[in-house]
Design a protein around this motif. Structure first.
Motif, PDB file in Angstrom:
ATOM      1  N   ASP A  36     -19.523 -51.909 -78.352  1.00  0.00           N
ATOM      2  CA  ASP A  36     -19.810 -50.847 -79.310  1.00  0.00           C
ATOM      3  C   ASP A  36     -21.038 -50.044 -78.881  1.00  0.00           C
ATOM      4  O   ASP A  36     -21.097 -48.829 -79.075  1.00  0.00           O
ATOM      5  CB  ASP A  36     -20.038 -51.437 -80.698  1.00  0.00           C
ATOM      6  N   ARG A  40     -21.288 -46.054 -78.438  1.00  0.00           N
ATOM      7  CA  ARG A  40     -22.285 -45.229 -79.139  1.00  0.00           C
ATOM      8  C   ARG A  40     -23.099 -44.406 -78.150  1.00  0.00           C
ATOM      9  O   ARG A  40     -23.399 -43.232 -78.403  1.00  0.00           O
ATOM     10  CB  ARG A  40     -23.210 -46.121 -79.975  1.00  0.00           C
ATOM     11  N   SER A  43     -21.002 -41.529 -77.033  1.00  0.00           N
ATOM     12  CA  SER A  43     -20.862 -40.558 -78.117  1.00  0.00           C
ATOM     13  C   SER A  43     -22.129 -39.733 -78.288  1.00  0.00           C
ATOM     14  O   SER A  43     -22.070 -38.541 -78.605  1.00  0.00           O
ATOM     15  CB  SER A  43     -20.519 -41.280 -79.421  1.00  0.00           C
TER      16      SER A  43
END
Length: 201
Positions: A36, A40, A43
């Motif tokens: 994750d 992130r 992103s």
């Protein structure tokens, strides 16, 4: 500074190792493969090339690619030779690491380490990588049989660069390191450098 670093990656480790050897302060952001945290970071556009490592400087600039980061961090340190030809010799080993060594030694280790890549580890591919990797380690063995360090008579960025994947070539890549005694002695010399930290350090 802030380093976006993939903990299991040799490319990220080589930057962490140089930071430790030079005593440079840096915040670490772990972005392990398929995590994750990695999603992130992508992103947030913290990884310009979509991968770690990336060094974020205090002024907001971002520097991707492990060997480019090594060169930037190495400026003004004893890990970069003063002589222009010796610097070029250092760079030749670093280019060789990314162009030849990493694409075999690291790839074979990744196929054995990451479950998401296991389907690519066909017997034919693994045998090909094993044979090619032994040839590449032999190149290092030839040099290190007559010299303590790869590029010059002193430790340089070339050694830090190539250490990252070579020191786990046996344990993670399955290469027969008993065939390369000079490489093993060189691995021990790097591990004895003041400030050294291991892959999990």
């Amino acid at each position: 500074m802030r380093l976006y670093s993939m903990p299991s990656s040799g490319n990220s480790y080589k930057v962490r190792l140089l930071l430790a050897l030079t005593g440079r302060a840096c915040d670490l952001v772990d972005v392990e493969d398929a995590s994750d945290a990695m999603a992130r970071a992508k992103s947030a556009q913290a990884l310009p090339f979509g991968k770690a490592p990336v060094l974020h400087l205090d002024d907001g600039r971002m520097l991707p690619e492990s060997n480019a980061i090594l060169n930037w961090l190495g400026e003004g340190t004893d890990f970069v030779p003063d002589d222009p030809f010796q610097r070029a010799q250092m760079l030749s080993w670093m280019f060789w690491e990314q162009n030849q060594h990493e694409g075999v030694i690291a790839v074979r280790a990744s196929l054995r380490t990451y479950p998401s890549r296991a389907h690519l580890a066909t017997p034919e591919r693994m045998a090909e990588l094993l044979a090619r990797g032994h040839d590449l380690l032999g190149v290092m063995q030839t040099r290190l049989a007559e010299h303590d360090w790869l590029a010059t008579d002193e430790v340089s960025l070339a050694d830090i660069c190539l250490y990252a994947y070579t020191h786990t070539a046996g344990s993670r890549g399955g290469f027969d390191m008993k065939r390369f005694p000079a490489v093993n002695a060189w691995i021990d010399r790097i591990a004895a450098l003041p400030g050294y930290v291991g892959l999990d350090g």
